[in-house]
Design an enzyme around this catalytic site. Sequence first.
Site, PDB file in Angstrom:
ATOM      1  N   CYS A 183      29.874  39.362  34.472  1.00 33.85           N
ATOM      2  CA  CYS A 183      30.384  39.258  35.841  1.00 33.85           C
ATOM      3  C   CYS A 183      31.770  38.611  35.866  1.00 33.85           C
ATOM      4  CB  CYS A 183      29.375  38.430  36.659  1.00 33.85           C
ATOM      5  SG  CYS A 183      29.950  37.874  38.255  1.00 33.85           S
ATOM      6  N   CYS A 236      32.127  35.479  37.995  1.00 36.77           N
ATOM      7  CA  CYS A 236      31.400  34.387  37.331  1.00 36.77           C
ATOM      8  C   CYS A 236      32.295  33.730  36.284  1.00 36.77           C
ATOM      9  CB  CYS A 236      30.132  34.901  36.662  1.00 36.77           C
ATOM     10  SG  CYS A 236      28.927  35.628  37.793  1.00 36.77           S
TER      11      CYS A 236
END
Length: 181
Positions: free
Chosen positions: A101, A104
Amino acid sequence: LRTQLSQNNVRWGNIIEKEELVQALCNVMERKFEASKNFSRSGEIMPGKVTDVDDAVLLRELGWRPSGNARDAPAVDAANTGEKGTPQHAPILLDVYATWCGPCQFLVPQLQSAAEEFGPDVRVMKLDSDKYPGLAGQLKVAGLPTLILFDGGEESRELKRMEGALTKDGIVEFVKKNVSA
């Protein structure tokens, strides 16, 4: 030994004897243990650091039983609070993430900076949703990254959550706004 001392910000340039290096490292480890003893239930979480936790450590920090349901965690009451009605442990900020991600990955240095600012006031952890999908599902994580703030009660309950990447200042504001002073 020198590498470990450097990682712990200990100056070792004037230490020549191996025994002194070992003693210096032991002193650092003992200070870390003492600092974490009252801060973390598991002893795995250190003040001012972000710790990548597994399901067992997270459940222990939250005070939940392995079979407990995240949404059914009990509310704070007189039985699990300190003298002034505040939770006995520091609140928990959990980042649920995935390695693939992008947002992230953006959050990693932001979260570390926030953890340094929080120091011993907040336990900061992260959980890989791909490694622990059952727990991510139990926490009802719908998007990544998800920041979940828990109180510090004996059986922690969720205070607030936010999906998406935040800056350090945004993380600090999110926590301060949702944790009663």
